[in-house]
Write an enzyme that holds these catalytic residues in place. Sequence first.
Site, short mmCIF file in Angstrom:
data_model
loop_
_atom_site.label_atom_id
_atom_site.label_comp_id
_atom_site.label_asym_id
_atom_site.label_seq_id
_atom_site.Cartn_x
_atom_site.Cartn_y
_atom_site.Cartn_z
N CYS A 49 0.87 -1.17 0.00
CA CYS A 49 0.00 0.00 0.00
C CYS A 49 0.91 1.22 0.00
CB CYS A 49 -0.95 -0.03 1.19
SG CYS A 49 -0.13 0.17 2.79
N HIS A 57 34.01 -6.23 9.10
CA HIS A 57 32.92 -5.33 9.51
C HIS A 57 33.24 -4.79 10.90
CE1 HIS A 57 28.88 -3.92 10.53
NE2 HIS A 57 28.56 -4.05 9.25
#
Length: 739
Positions: free
Chosen positions: A476, A640
């Site tokens: 939506c 990381h």
Amino acid sequence: MKDKIFGVLQRVGRSFMLPIAILPVAGLLLGIGSSFTNETTIAAYGLQSILGDGTLLHGLLTIMSKAGGIIFDNLPLIFAVGVAIGMAKAEKEVAALSALIAFFVMHVSINAVLILNGQVLPDGTIAPDVLEGTIASVCGMQSLQMGVFGGIIVGLGVSALHNRYHKIVLPNALSFFGGSRFVPIISTVVYLFVGILMYFLWPVVQNGIFALGGLVTGTGYIGTLIFGIVKRALIPFGLHHVFYLPFWQTAVGGTMTIDGTLVQGGQNIFFAQLASSNVAHFSSDATRYFSGEFIFMIFGLPGAALAMYRCAKPEKKKAAGGLLPSAALTCMLTGITEPIEFSFLFVAPMLFAVQVVLAGAAYMIAHILNIAVRLTFSGGLLDLFLFGILQGNDKTSWLLIIPVGIVYFFLYYGIFSFLIKKFNLKTPGREDDDEETKLYTKADVNARKEAGKDGINELIAKGLGGTANISDVDCCATRLRCSVKKSELVNEKLLKQSGASGVIKKGQGVQIIYGPSVTVIKSNFEEYLKTAPLEEVQPVQETAGKEEASKAASEEAADRKASAAGRKVRMLLSPFNGTAAPITEAPDPAFAGKMMGDGYMVLPSDGEVTAPEDGEVVFVFPTKHAIGLKTTDGIEYLLHIGIDTVKLDGQGFEVFVKDGDSVKKGDKLMNFDLQYIKEHAQSEACIAVYTSLKEGEEILVQNPGPVKALEPAAELLSDGPKYRTLDGGSSQGGMACIV
């Protein structure tokens, strides 16, 4: 049973979004065109020489008005096609064509029965004894006045036929008409009889609709309050479209005769009055379903945002200050409330209950004050300007929104501030120290783009339990709406890691809130699903506590160590100084669950990162918190730094290499501010992850504990040909790196 009903209603609600999406453009064209061709408006501003009849601008504006009007005049047909597209699970274009055909067949069948029964005369006029408003022209045919309900009936029915028959196999002699070609054929036959049935059934339904509308309109201001409360309460479930649409588009929202024509539905009444030159003040009875939104969207919720910011912890106020103002501005300009509402819906439902009551009251107050401002999408400043300010206070009473809105601003601010402090609610900026303050920043969005579409798509797919568990995908205005086969496989944490600000799971329906960019996410995800292999992903089970997790990790390490005998080993050197540990102990479920690959973790003791062996820099992440590397024999891995450090947007990092650089063992890759990361990120843990290990390969930390840079931190075990050692030898394989 409830979950199935919810799932169906959710799909119906999201199918409304495609036809609803055109309404703002249609309203814009009709609003501007009608406003500046209205003789009274032109005379009031003395613009006869520029906009008067016969001028070029007058002609252009007239065309704009007609273009907007034709969309509203044919909304039933638009809904028929749009709902069919939204509800169809595959080959949506076939469903659209079938709906178009079925719509015409149904109404021409109704027209034929009306003629046969004398309610429509041979010359096309309506018989004098027919109740006014029950028959109307639909695409040039005199048919029953079904409004958008007629389109919805076609869209839902055709999509059901389509989903059942689009893969049908017919006997060889009729095989040409099988598959998707069968859908328009069966739709034509079915809706011929549906049209005949509607002639007898619809008058009964119509009486029920009028009665339902009378229940709301007949209870006056209380009815308006109930409407507002119910609509806002349905927001978390995504069912508000199903609820409000009849009030906007059908007789449930009232009827009115304008310039000799009976008009049904609040939105249609407003636009009919907008196009009329005989209206002194727009009907507040028709706009009772809209006007109140401007009060709490432009004024109220920004007050709530300010309260949440002022209540944030001092150390997190900067982070909250980067999130809440943008969410408030979005709400004020466009009327999209999810970024604010969902920031407290999940963590403080009490505040959402307050929001529901205050919002419902705003609808009632606007009705009482005779405020009559329409909206096309939501109650932001754009619609207020177009349908309130531009139309003049005499017609809309829009000026009253300002004093009421100011009161609402302080009301929201005061109530939210009191409740947040009184009950220590965990609104943005008040989370526990180890939790992230988020509504997701621009840096997150940019990082996701750089990380690649497939990485996010894969995360969404895994969060939904795997591609084999996904049965339907749609969206939506702000939510990715998915249906799954097994709801127990859904992993909400994974879905939130994909950038979602919230996840709603009800039965087999899953709504993932991303904001206005969801249409792009949906398109990318659908493309990914076309080629992704079918698989089912079991959710990662969380342990009861740290002791259980540590025990499980120790047992796993012991098992792996016992099975290492006789396997090929390649030593992996640490790029960091600190304390090495298995990746399963990483304070992040994606790394700990090895969702991006196996590896190991180091809790750093300083801020230096060193190349563990010769190789090449594949990439340096834009926010500098991660570096992708490839060894000389093709093995790729990722370093990381910290957990969720992407949100730092490069602050605290200094990188000495760039994409494509060749590096030697011991070269300095990066410096990072360890203290800054401890204070501003979820964790300082550094991860070395190898993302595409083959079957039979794994990373094992034999001796967890202190480690120095360029000392062995872990081992890469393999059942295959021997790996090249650091001093030379053989090797195999390569590993792709995903952030």
